[in-house]
Design a protein around this motif. Structure first.
Motif, PDB file in Angstrom:
ATOM      1  N   MET A 178       0.907  -1.593  -0.125  1.00 47.64           N
ATOM      2  CA  MET A 178      -0.221  -0.281   0.038  1.00 47.64           C
ATOM      3  C   MET A 178       1.029   1.274   0.334  1.00 47.64           C
ATOM      4  O   MET A 178       0.633   2.301  -0.814  1.00 47.64           O
ATOM      5  CB  MET A 178      -0.533  -0.049   0.698  1.00 47.64           C
ATOM      6  N   PRO A 179       1.759   1.476   0.898  1.00 42.22           N
ATOM      7  CA  PRO A 179       2.725   2.651   0.837  1.00 42.22           C
ATOM      8  C   PRO A 179       3.232   2.668  -0.780  1.00 42.22           C
ATOM      9  O   PRO A 179       3.224   4.248  -1.319  1.00 42.22           O
ATOM     10  CB  PRO A 179       3.841   2.447   1.557  1.00 42.22           C
ATOM     11  N   LEU A 180       3.438   1.788  -1.440  1.00 44.29           N
ATOM     12  CA  LEU A 180       4.311   1.460  -2.929  1.00 44.29           C
ATOM     13  C   LEU A 180       3.267   1.875  -3.882  1.00 44.29           C
ATOM     14  O   LEU A 180       2.926   2.725  -4.576  1.00 44.29           O
ATOM     15  CB  LEU A 180       4.556   0.089  -3.534  1.00 44.29           C
ATOM     16  N   ALA A 181       1.553   1.836  -3.473  1.00 44.43           N
ATOM     17  CA  ALA A 181       1.214   2.306  -4.204  1.00 44.43           C
ATOM     18  C   ALA A 181       0.344   3.097  -4.375  1.00 44.43           C
ATOM     19  O   ALA A 181       0.514   4.137  -5.014  1.00 44.43           O
ATOM     20  CB  ALA A 181      -0.483   1.209  -3.471  1.00 44.43           C
ATOM     21  N   VAL A 182       0.811   3.989  -2.919  1.00 45.41           N
ATOM     22  CA  VAL A 182      -0.354   5.475  -2.639  1.00 45.41           C
ATOM     23  C   VAL A 182       1.706   6.037  -3.633  1.00 45.41           C
ATOM     24  O   VAL A 182       1.429   7.553  -4.381  1.00 45.41           O
ATOM     25  CB  VAL A 182       0.499   5.637  -1.419  1.00 45.41           C
ATOM     26  N   LEU A 183       3.026   5.381  -3.549  1.00 47.00           N
ATOM     27  CA  LEU A 183       3.772   6.142  -4.418  1.00 47.00           C
ATOM     28  C   LEU A 183       3.561   6.527  -6.034  1.00 47.00           C
ATOM     29  O   LEU A 183       3.494   7.253  -6.140  1.00 47.00           O
ATOM     30  CB  LEU A 183       5.480   5.413  -3.755  1.00 47.00           C
ATOM     31  N   VAL A 184       3.010   5.566  -6.349  1.00 49.82           N
ATOM     32  CA  VAL A 184       3.070   4.866  -7.514  1.00 49.82           C
ATOM     33  C   VAL A 184       1.737   5.864  -8.312  1.00 49.82           C
ATOM     34  O   VAL A 184       1.610   6.299  -9.533  1.00 49.82           O
ATOM     35  CB  VAL A 184       2.361   3.838  -8.280  1.00 49.82           C
ATOM     36  N   GLY A 185       0.827   5.891  -7.367  1.00 50.97           N
ATOM     37  CA  GLY A 185      -0.427   6.874  -7.460  1.00 50.97           C
ATOM     38  C   GLY A 185      -0.764   8.740  -7.713  1.00 50.97           C
ATOM     39  O   GLY A 185      -0.904   9.243  -7.692  1.00 50.97           O
ATOM     40  N   THR A 186       0.401   8.804  -6.789  1.00 44.61           N
ATOM     41  CA  THR A 186       0.697   9.938  -6.301  1.00 44.61           C
ATOM     42  C   THR A 186       1.931  10.940  -6.614  1.00 44.61           C
ATOM     43  O   THR A 186       1.980  11.920  -6.386  1.00 44.61           O
ATOM     44  CB  THR A 186       0.700  10.673  -4.718  1.00 44.61           C
ATOM     45  N   SER A 187       2.868   9.527  -7.428  1.00 43.10           N
ATOM     46  CA  SER A 187       4.440  10.307  -8.185  1.00 43.10           C
ATOM     47  C   SER A 187       4.610  10.420  -9.423  1.00 43.10           C
ATOM     48  O   SER A 187       4.667   9.254  -9.353  1.00 43.10           O
ATOM     49  CB  SER A 187       5.642  10.064  -6.796  1.00 43.10           C
ATOM     50  N   ALA A 188       4.774  10.503 -10.593  1.00 48.64           N
ATOM     51  CA  ALA A 188       4.955  10.476 -11.874  1.00 48.64           C
ATOM     52  C   ALA A 188       6.597   9.883 -11.689  1.00 48.64           C
ATOM     53  O   ALA A 188       5.950   8.497 -12.082  1.00 48.64           O
ATOM     54  CB  ALA A 188       4.740  11.783 -12.558  1.00 48.64           C
TER      55      ALA A 188
END
Length: 692
Positions: A178-188
């Motif tokens: 989930m932390p990685l998913a947040v990075l994927v979803g919020t940082s290009a």
């Protein structure tokens, strides 16, 4: 300022009554140089057959393989002193302790007590209640019947062991993913970096995960959990990241204007709005974890994979069928439960949760009943240890009898089909790839990559082919490549036939699609059982299992692509008096070529994964090399080299087919269209946005 590629020439609109435009010549013309390359290759093959093939006799190893084995031995010898090995040992001990604690709670009697902490009745009651809480009463019934089937068929402990490994792995995946998913979803920027890693992980066949994991974590529970966790991580990161990224920008801007901080926007807007997609990711991750936990039987991982593997090794279809069927039951239960949970969460978020008061009463009553069941299971031995039934043995006997009848009745047909495909397709292609001098095959494959995928695919092919040559398993790699290509041809034949049929007939689509969905839920391991019974242990068995495993995804992709062809274009063709065959071959398939290329890409990767597993049933080549490396410590280096070679084959095939799709799109062949589809990655799948 960056230069932009020239836009393709605009097509003239189709006038009423006029023929639809023919397929672009640029995509068709690529077959001409490809045919020339193959023709030259065949001529050179006849002149040089059998020379410089780099074939190793029997189970021979090379110096490189022995050096890799020495590396493994050195690491194992330094387990107590090497900081990395000490760290992995501590993780291994922790995972083993967690597993054994949960296992003692629900299955294995604890020495101070004559029964488990929670007996079978309590476990069934808790699972049923959880199904009702997160979904509905139908799911609760499904969960209850599924758990009862585990015990009735005689595999209660193995089933719960598999569920425990899957549950621990999914829990860890959620914490890390989930932390990685947040990075994927919020940082290009993070999305680009993480996507590259996920692409590599998802291109790698499932079998290959096991060798390095065993090196650092040993065999048993810890290896099963770690390999399962690694394999199940990409679907959650991809899908959850996609859901977070797809939150409307207008909503984000509105929250920014309200002065919300980054964390407030994430927890109050982005995650709630992506809830449904995140649960879909959890669904796919759970099924992926179940699949890998099953394959972990190769490294002594606990669960239903062990009896399946034991049955396959002695060619006892009945013994493998019963636990294999229970794996399917478990997969369907987990799939339907997480899917229903996703639908319910969406309904509740929209204020449609039904009669809340009535549901609260049912939840309270169910909670009381569950506590009573747990108490009874802790009090009475008969409700703690599942009774012994012989139903599983009887079913296994019946299955063996049925398969004996099938093979005796249809053995001639299946044998003839096997011989025909082997003689006219498999053997000639294998001779060309594996019996040509290695440098001839090297040049031929690289040249075809250049023709179909351009410079990018050519460079990827050069790098991967060089790696395959370096690891001293060129001949086995070419045999595996042959089986993969032959199986992919068969997959695409099925995909074209059934995909077009589904796209043109809605009733057929409604009838076949649920079967395809169910096929994508079944772990790949299970496909070997019926195929082995029909065709016996051989390389053809691995090919057929790969076809059955890869066909559902390819068929759905072709069906969706053909279905997406503009109705206006189809009507224009019909107005000219085109026949059904002309409409399919001159309009629908040419305009859906992007989907066909994507289906080929997925088919190749699926089949490659299954041909590796097919090493257990006589497929030979790289699959056997990996299995041999598992079973013999002195051959560990050869097994690792085979695993890396499989990865290189997968990356090469993936890059060539992707580049071929990009080249066609840049040529302007067909409109660009975005659609969503569930794509199994190895098993069971991923949900992507695919542009064709």
């Amino acid at each position: 300022m960056t230069a932009t590629a020239p836009a393709p020439a605009a097509r003239k609109p189709v006038e009423p009554g006029a023929e639809p435009p023919p397929p672009e010549r640029t995509s068709v013309s690529r077959w001409i140089p490809a045919a020339v390359i193959v023709a030259v290759w065949i001529v050179v093959y006849f002149l040089t057959e059998g020379t410089d093939t780099l074939a190793l006799p029997g189970v021979a190893r090379t110096d490189l393989h022995d050096r890799l084995t020495e590396f493994n031995n050195d690491l194992l010898a330094s387990r107590d002193t090497n900081p990395i090995m000490q760290f992995t040992n501590s993780i291994s001990d922790l995972l083993r302790s967690v597993f054994e604690w949960v296992q003692r709670m629900v299955v294995v009697p604890n020495p101070p007590r004559p029964v488990p902490e929670i007996g079978w009745l309590g476990v069934v009651a808790i699972a049923t209640y959880v199904g009702f809480v997160i979904a509905n009463w139908r799911i609760a019934v499904l969960v209850c019947l599924s758990f009862l089937s585990f015990g009735v068929f005689g595999f209660w402990q193995d089933s719960l062991d598999l569920l425990i490994v899957t549950g621990i792995s999914v829990a860890i995946v959620i914490l890390l993913g989930m932390p990685l998913a947040v990075l994927v979803g919020t940082s290009a920027r993070a999305n680009k970096v993480i996507t590259v890693v996920l692409d590599l992980m998802q291109t790698m066949p499932t079998f290959v995960y096991l060798l390095p994991v065993v090196l650092f974590f040993g065999i048993g529970v810890s290896a099963a959990v770690v390999s399962t966790m690694i394999y199940a991580l990409p679907p959650l990161v991809r899908i959850a990241g996609f859901g977070i990224r797809e939150v409307p920008t207008t909503t984000i801007e509105a929250t920014d204007s309200a002065g919300q901080t980054y964390w407030q926007r994430l927890f109050k807007v982005q995650l709630p709005m992506a809830r449904k997609t995140i649960i879909v990711g959890l669904n796919q991750t759970t099924l992926a974890a179940l699949s890998m936990a099953t394959l972990a039987a190769f490294v002594n991982g606990p669960g239903l994979g062990k009896p399946v593997l034991a049955g396959l090794r002695i060619n006892d279809v009945g013994a493998a069928f019963v636990p294999g069927a229970l794996i399917v039951v478990m997969a369907v239960m987990l799939d339907r439960t997480t899917t229903a949970a996703s639908e319910r969460s969406e309904k509740v978020a929209r204020g449609g949760g039904g009669n809340i008061r009535q549901r609260r009463i049912l939840l309270a009553a169910g909670g009381v009943g569950t506590l009573v069941a747990v108490y009874l299971s802790r009090t009475y031995i008969g409700l703690a240890e599942f009774p012994v039934y012989t139903i599983g043995d009887k079913v296994a006997t019946v299955v063996n009898d049925v398969m004996d009848w099938v093979t005796s009745t249809f053995g001639g047909v299946t044998g003839a089909f096997k011989d025909y495909v082997t003689e006219w397709l498999l053997n000639p292609m294998q001779s060309l790839l594996a019996e040509s001098p290695w440098y001839v095959s090297f040049i031929g494959i690289a040249a075809l990559a250049l023709v179909f995928g351009g410079a990018r695919a050519f460079v990827s092919a050069l790098v991967c082919l060089t790696g395959i040559w370096y690891f001293d398993l060129w001949h086995d790699a070419m045999i595996t490549l042959t089986m993969t290509l032959v199986a992919t041809v068969l997959v695409m034949i099925l995909a074209l036939v059934f995909g077009v049929w589904m796209a043109r007939d809605r009733k057929v689509d409604l009838g076949i699609r649920p079967l395809l969905d169910a096929g994508q839920t079944i772990p790949p391991f299970v496909y070997l059982i019926p195929v082995l019974a029909l065709f016996g242990p051989s390389r053809f068995t691995a090919i057929v299992a790969g076809v059955v495993y890869a066909a559902p995804a390819a068929i759905k992709l072709v069906a969706d692509g053909v279905k997406g062809v503009s109705p206006t274009t189809i009507e224009a063709g019909r107005s000219t008096g085109q026949t059904t065959w002309q409409e399919i071959t001159k309009v629908q398939l040419p305009m859906a070529k992007g989907s066909l290329v994507l289906a080929t890409n997925q088919g190749l990767l699926y089949v490659l994964s299954m041909t590796v597993i097919g090493g257990l049933v006589g497929a030979g080549a790289l699959g056997y090399d990996v299995v041999y490396g598992f079973s013999r410590s002195e051959a560990w280096g050869k097994g690792l080299a085979a695993g890396i070679t499989i990865v290189l084959l997968g990356v090469m095939l993936d890059r060539i087919t992707r580049a071929a799709a990009d080249v066609r799109r840049d040529d302007g062949a067909g409109p660009r269209r975005a659609f969503h589809t569930r794509l199994p990655i190895g098993f069971p799948g991923d949900r992507k946005v695919v542009e064709t």
